[in-house]
Design a protein around this motif. Structure first.
Motif, PDB file in Angstrom:
ATOM      1  N   THR A  40       0.825  -1.206   0.000  1.00  0.00           N
ATOM      2  CA  THR A  40       0.000   0.000   0.000  1.00  0.00           C
ATOM      3  C   THR A  40       0.857   1.254   0.000  1.00  0.00           C
ATOM      4  O   THR A  40       0.607   2.206  -0.758  1.00  0.00           O
ATOM      5  CB  THR A  40      -0.930  -0.003   1.220  1.00  0.00           C
ATOM      6  OG1 THR A  40      -1.764  -1.161   1.171  1.00  0.00           O
ATOM      7  CG2 THR A  40      -1.805   1.243   1.240  1.00  0.00           C
ATOM      8  N   PHE A  41       1.897   1.281   0.843  1.00  0.00           N
ATOM      9  CA  PHE A  41       2.739   2.476   0.921  1.00  0.00           C
ATOM     10  C   PHE A  41       3.500   2.702  -0.383  1.00  0.00           C
ATOM     11  O   PHE A  41       3.587   3.835  -0.871  1.00  0.00           O
ATOM     12  CB  PHE A  41       3.737   2.363   2.069  1.00  0.00           C
ATOM     13  CG  PHE A  41       4.719   3.495   2.099  1.00  0.00           C
ATOM     14  CD1 PHE A  41       4.338   4.747   2.577  1.00  0.00           C
ATOM     15  CD2 PHE A  41       6.018   3.334   1.625  1.00  0.00           C
ATOM     16  CE1 PHE A  41       5.240   5.806   2.586  1.00  0.00           C
ATOM     17  CE2 PHE A  41       6.917   4.381   1.632  1.00  0.00           C
ATOM     18  CZ  PHE A  41       6.522   5.618   2.116  1.00  0.00           C
ATOM     19  N   SER A  42       4.069   1.623  -0.956  1.00  0.00           N
ATOM     20  CA  SER A  42       4.855   1.788  -2.170  1.00  0.00           C
ATOM     21  C   SER A  42       3.993   2.203  -3.347  1.00  0.00           C
ATOM     22  O   SER A  42       4.496   2.728  -4.343  1.00  0.00           O
ATOM     23  CB  SER A  42       5.611   0.496  -2.500  1.00  0.00           C
ATOM     24  OG  SER A  42       4.717  -0.582  -2.689  1.00  0.00           O
ATOM     25  N   GLN A  43       2.678   1.987  -3.261  1.00  0.00           N
ATOM     26  CA  GLN A  43       1.774   2.420  -4.325  1.00  0.00           C
ATOM     27  C   GLN A  43       1.155   3.769  -3.991  1.00  0.00           C
ATOM     28  O   GLN A  43       1.545   4.801  -4.525  1.00  0.00           O
ATOM     29  CB  GLN A  43       0.669   1.386  -4.531  1.00  0.00           C
ATOM     30  CG  GLN A  43      -0.373   1.800  -5.570  1.00  0.00           C
ATOM     31  CD  GLN A  43      -1.358   0.696  -5.863  1.00  0.00           C
ATOM     32  OE1 GLN A  43      -0.999  -0.479  -5.925  1.00  0.00           O
ATOM     33  NE2 GLN A  43      -2.606   1.052  -6.040  1.00  0.00           N
ATOM     34  N   GLN A  44       0.225   3.779  -3.066  1.00  0.00           N
ATOM     35  CA  GLN A  44      -0.543   4.983  -2.787  1.00  0.00           C
ATOM     36  C   GLN A  44       0.336   6.097  -2.227  1.00  0.00           C
ATOM     37  O   GLN A  44       0.166   7.265  -2.569  1.00  0.00           O
ATOM     38  CB  GLN A  44      -1.654   4.650  -1.792  1.00  0.00           C
ATOM     39  CG  GLN A  44      -2.841   5.599  -1.846  1.00  0.00           C
ATOM     40  CD  GLN A  44      -3.708   5.404  -3.072  1.00  0.00           C
ATOM     41  OE1 GLN A  44      -3.846   4.288  -3.563  1.00  0.00           O
ATOM     42  NE2 GLN A  44      -4.292   6.470  -3.574  1.00  0.00           N
ATOM     43  N   ALA A  74       2.383   3.414  -8.754  1.00  0.00           N
ATOM     44  CA  ALA A  74       2.712   4.806  -8.443  1.00  0.00           C
ATOM     45  C   ALA A  74       3.314   5.504  -9.652  1.00  0.00           C
ATOM     46  O   ALA A  74       3.252   6.734  -9.754  1.00  0.00           O
ATOM     47  CB  ALA A  74       3.681   4.867  -7.259  1.00  0.00           C
ATOM     48  N   LEU A  75       3.889   4.735 -10.573  1.00  0.00           N
ATOM     49  CA  LEU A  75       4.416   5.313 -11.811  1.00  0.00           C
ATOM     50  C   LEU A  75       3.322   5.472 -12.864  1.00  0.00           C
ATOM     51  O   LEU A  75       3.098   6.565 -13.391  1.00  0.00           O
ATOM     52  CB  LEU A  75       5.540   4.427 -12.364  1.00  0.00           C
ATOM     53  CG  LEU A  75       6.848   4.397 -11.577  1.00  0.00           C
ATOM     54  CD1 LEU A  75       7.791   3.353 -12.163  1.00  0.00           C
ATOM     55  CD2 LEU A  75       7.516   5.766 -11.577  1.00  0.00           C
ATOM     56  N   LEU A  81      -2.751   8.695   2.726  1.00  0.00           N
ATOM     57  CA  LEU A  81      -2.488   9.112   4.105  1.00  0.00           C
ATOM     58  C   LEU A  81      -3.770   9.094   4.940  1.00  0.00           C
ATOM     59  O   LEU A  81      -3.753   8.710   6.113  1.00  0.00           O
ATOM     60  CB  LEU A  81      -1.873  10.512   4.113  1.00  0.00           C
ATOM     61  CG  LEU A  81      -0.439  10.621   3.592  1.00  0.00           C
ATOM     62  CD1 LEU A  81      -0.010  12.079   3.523  1.00  0.00           C
ATOM     63  CD2 LEU A  81       0.515   9.836   4.501  1.00  0.00           C
ATOM     64  N   ALA A  82      -4.880   9.509   4.330  1.00  0.00           N
ATOM     65  CA  ALA A  82      -6.155   9.485   5.044  1.00  0.00           C
ATOM     66  C   ALA A  82      -6.546   8.063   5.416  1.00  0.00           C
ATOM     67  O   ALA A  82      -7.035   7.798   6.522  1.00  0.00           O
ATOM     68  CB  ALA A  82      -7.247  10.137   4.194  1.00  0.00           C
TER      69      ALA A  82
END
Length: 427
Positions: free
Chosen positions: A68-72, A126-127, A368-369
């Motif tokens: 999730t972090f590496s994407q969003q 993310a890209l 983040l939300a």
């Protein structure tokens, strides 16, 4: 017969899709492929980690959090790169990284390869996601500004984008469940194969064009975003949409488990997807003709109503999955009302510049939300004696967004709702 054909063309996804230029049509169909490939793997990833590889819940949670972090969390970076280097090279790089990630997951039998594959599959999105979304916004905006009686508006183009994605959400798990009977590695390699097809299609169809902001500093886009208070307020308000949607994965399963109806979870996901596929295009047309940007506060109001209605039904001890069904239907209607209009509004708030940075920041804010809000809601969901409480508390968040959006629509010229226009005719 002519009238029937015109009606079908107007309301059907395929009919509207045919009106798009080839690069835009590819982006919409690409979203179907993105979700098909992704959901081939995602619903079964945790099961593979626990059942096949014997990992504990802590490591599984860590790997899912990394994804999730590496994407969003990194969308803001992908958007800035798309502005600086162009949509085509950044999207193609993302597809290659996603293919490599799925291959690594297919081969992984230990933690190092699992971490590498998980991070790669997340960072790939993310890209390519902010790149293709900003490209669709740019091209659809140019098409709309060119005028003419026919052709979809930008919000309608994003409606098609959303419908295509929902089809992928349904098709992916169905194919994945079949392939999983063979082996998880086969499922991952099949997902990689989907992205190979996408890579080839984008390389052939997407034209080589200079980047919109080639030669400008990479940080320039973020500076432009930070100097746009209306967009920052819009982003903060819009972030509660992703938090609300994420409760399909957090609060909804907990509620179904509480009432002994966990088995209907998959059916509710299908219900949501069917509503989007059948209703998104006509709703987008209705919103364009009747509401314009006034749909934003209305849509967030519907999102708030989905949680409030669920809380009331739970408090009244309505039996079985009825509260969950009401939640899914209202949440989906709110999603269909908000998302296409909001994605169109991003281009207007950005002044049609640095679209990649703006879409990236918008997505990262939502991430983040979800990260912060879901932690709080998770703690409330653990309070078994008050099952309606987390639903009532969550309702306050989209309700606040509805108020903020209402103020922005009235006060920000780029968001001011236009006077509804007569229905266009097709040429």
């Amino acid at each position: 017969m002519t009238a029937l054909k015109a009606l079908l063309r107007r309301w059907s996804v395929l009919g509207r899709l045919a009106e798009l230029p080839a690069p835009m049509r590819l982006i919409v169909l690409g979203q179907l492929a993105f979700n098909t490939g992704f959901y081939l793997v995602l619903p079964f990833f945790a099961l593979h980690l626990t059942r096949d590889l014997g990992l504990g819940a802590t490591l599984v949670g860590l790997l899912l959090g990394l994804r999730t972090f590496s994407q969003q969390g990194l969308f803001f970076l992908g958007g800035a790169l798309a502005d600086r280097f162009g949509t085509r090279p950044v999207a193609l790089t993302g597809f290659v990284v996603r293919i490599a990630g799925f291959v690594l997951l297919a081969l992984a039998d230990g933690l190092p390869l699992l971490v590498a594959g998980t991070v790669a599959t997340g960072f790939a999105a993310a890209l390519f996601s902010p790149a293709v979304e900003s490209e669709l916004a740019r091209r659809a905006g140019e098409l709309e500004r060119a005028g003419g009686p026919a052709g979809p508006t930008r919000s309608e183009a994003f409606a098609m984008f959303g419908v295509a994605g929902e089809v992928g959400v349904v098709v992916g798990p169905v194919l994945g469940s079949v392939l999983l009977a063979v082996d998880f590695a086969v499922t991952s390699l099949a997902a990689a194969g989907v992205f190979v097809v996408v890579l080839v299609a984008f390389a052939r169809v997407m034209p080589r064009e200079p980047a919109a902001h080639a030669g400008e500093p990479l940080l320039g886009g973020w500076g432009r975003v930070l100097r746009n208070p209306a967009f920052l307020a819009f982003t903060a308000a819009y972030s509660t949409w992703l938090l609300s949607y994420n409760q399909l994965y957090l609060a909804l399963p907990v509620e179904l488990e509480r009432v002994g109806s966990a088995g209907v979870l998959g059916a509710l996901f299908v219900l949501s997807a069917v509503i989007v596929v059948l209703g998104q295009i006509p709703l987008a047309e209705l919103v364009r003709r009747r509401l314009g940007t006034r749909a934003l506060p209305l849509g967030f109001g519907v999102l708030a109503a989905s949680f409030l209605a669920t809380a009331v039904l739970i408090a009244l001890e309505v039996p079985g999955p009825v509260p969950a069904v009401v939640f899914v239907v209202l949440l989906t209607l709110g999603q269909m009302t908000v998302v296409p209009v909001a994605q169109d509004a991003v281009g207007r708030l950005a002044g049609e510049r640095r679209l990649g940075a703006h879409f990236g920041v918008l997505a990262s804010a939502g991430g983040l939300a979800v990260l912060g809000g879901s932690s709080l809601l998770g703690a409330l969901l653990d309070v078994d004696a008050r099952p309606a409480l987390p639903w009532a508390v969550t309702a306050l968040l989209p309700l606040a967004s509805a108020v903020v959006m209402g103020v922005l629509v009235r006060r920000v010229p780029a968001l001011r709702a236009p006077v509804p226009t007569p229905e266009r005719t097709s040429s």
